[in-house]
Design a protein around this motif. Structure first.
Motif, PDB file in Angstrom:
ATOM      1  N   GLY A  34      -4.231 -16.241  -8.947  1.00 52.83           N
ATOM      2  CA  GLY A  34      -3.813 -15.005  -9.585  1.00 52.83           C
ATOM      3  C   GLY A  34      -2.424 -14.600  -9.138  1.00 52.83           C
ATOM      4  O   GLY A  34      -1.937 -15.058  -8.103  1.00 52.83           O
ATOM      5  N   SER A  35      -1.804 -13.741  -9.950  1.00 53.04           N
ATOM      6  CA  SER A  35      -0.466 -13.272  -9.613  1.00 53.04           C
ATOM      7  C   SER A  35      -0.075 -12.122 -10.517  1.00 53.04           C
ATOM      8  O   SER A  35      -0.637 -11.939 -11.594  1.00 53.04           O
ATOM      9  N   ARG A  36       0.901 -11.351 -10.081  1.00 53.50           N
ATOM     10  CA  ARG A  36       1.525 -10.351 -10.947  1.00 53.50           C
ATOM     11  C   ARG A  36       2.475 -11.086 -11.881  1.00 53.50           C
ATOM     12  O   ARG A  36       2.933 -12.188 -11.570  1.00 53.50           O
ATOM     13  N   GLU A  65       0.468  -0.673 -23.325  1.00 50.76           N
ATOM     14  CA  GLU A  65      -0.102  -1.515 -22.288  1.00 50.76           C
ATOM     15  C   GLU A  65       0.431  -2.936 -22.410  1.00 50.76           C
ATOM     16  O   GLU A  65       0.681  -3.417 -23.507  1.00 50.76           O
ATOM     17  N   TYR A  66       0.606  -3.572 -21.306  1.00 51.87           N
ATOM     18  CA  TYR A  66       1.047  -4.955 -21.299  1.00 51.87           C
ATOM     19  C   TYR A  66       0.287  -5.702 -20.220  1.00 51.87           C
ATOM     20  O   TYR A  66      -0.312  -5.102 -19.335  1.00 51.87           O
ATOM     21  N   ILE A  67       0.302  -7.020 -20.299  1.00 52.14           N
ATOM     22  CA  ILE A  67      -0.364  -7.833 -19.282  1.00 52.14           C
ATOM     23  C   ILE A  67       0.520  -7.836 -18.044  1.00 52.14           C
ATOM     24  O   ILE A  67       1.620  -8.370 -18.052  1.00 52.14           O
ATOM     25  N   ALA A  68       0.025  -7.207 -16.999  1.00 46.04           N
ATOM     26  CA  ALA A  68       0.793  -7.057 -15.769  1.00 46.04           C
ATOM     27  C   ALA A  68       0.491  -8.172 -14.765  1.00 46.04           C
ATOM     28  O   ALA A  68       1.247  -8.393 -13.833  1.00 46.04           O
ATOM     29  N   GLY A  69      -0.625  -8.876 -14.981  1.00 40.02           N
ATOM     30  CA  GLY A  69      -0.992  -9.935 -14.062  1.00 40.02           C
ATOM     31  C   GLY A  69      -2.241 -10.634 -14.549  1.00 40.02           C
ATOM     32  O   GLY A  69      -2.785 -10.316 -15.606  1.00 40.02           O
ATOM     33  N   TYR A  70      -2.683 -11.585 -13.778  1.00 36.10           N
ATOM     34  CA  TYR A  70      -3.883 -12.339 -14.152  1.00 36.10           C
ATOM     35  C   TYR A  70      -4.597 -12.796 -12.886  1.00 36.10           C
ATOM     36  O   TYR A  70      -4.004 -12.878 -11.799  1.00 36.10           O
ATOM     37  N   ASP A  71      -5.875 -13.051 -13.039  1.00 36.51           N
ATOM     38  CA  ASP A  71      -6.680 -13.649 -11.978  1.00 36.51           C
ATOM     39  C   ASP A  71      -7.648 -14.614 -12.623  1.00 36.51           C
ATOM     40  O   ASP A  71      -8.232 -14.307 -13.667  1.00 36.51           O
ATOM     41  N   LEU A  72      -7.810 -15.765 -12.037  1.00 36.76           N
ATOM     42  CA  LEU A  72      -8.793 -16.743 -12.476  1.00 36.76           C
ATOM     43  C   LEU A  72      -9.936 -16.678 -11.479  1.00 36.76           C
ATOM     44  O   LEU A  72      -9.730 -16.878 -10.276  1.00 36.76           O
ATOM     45  N   ILE A  73     -11.134 -16.345 -11.989  1.00 37.28           N
ATOM     46  CA  ILE A  73     -12.284 -16.220 -11.105  1.00 37.28           C
ATOM     47  C   ILE A  73     -13.391 -17.179 -11.547  1.00 37.28           C
ATOM     48  O   ILE A  73     -13.446 -17.578 -12.713  1.00 37.28           O
TER      49      ILE A  73
END
Length: 103
Positions: A34-36, A65-73
């Motif tokens: 994950g990351s910003r 709204e915008y995609i500020a980051g992501y995480d793969l879980i």
């Protein structure tokens, strides 16, 4: 086990307080990556165009709204993924979109 991509979405004018340390600790090894992300002003969008590709500056759509980051879980099921996502600091003032990753 199933993998889910969490899109962390936020309105830059409605940022909230939140230390991700507790969330990262509680998520443990279920968070694979994950990351910003850099701001939407740095985005580039590609569109199909007859005979090639059209490239434009900025995001795909004009939204607050915008995609500020992501995480793969990686979780046992959707219920566990929802539980993890609901505890993310941004879930208090933004949106978390969960998408299953194709196996």
């Amino acid at each position: 086990m199933m993998r889910f991509l969490m899109f962390v979405c936020a309105d830059p004018e409605l940022t909230g307080e939140g230390d991700p340390t507790e969330w990262l600790t509680s998520t443990g090894e279920r968070r694979l990556e994950g990351s910003r992300l850099r701001p939407v002003s740095d985005a580039t969008t590609l569109w199909p165009k007859e005979g090639g590709t059209f490239v434009s500056d900025g995001p795909f759509a004009e939204t607050k709204e915008y995609i500020a980051g992501y995480d793969l879980i990686e979780c046992a099921d959707l219920d566990e993924a929802i539980d993890i996502a609901a505890k993310h600091p941004v879930a208090k003032f933004g949106a978390i979109e969960l998408r299953p990753v194709w196996p």
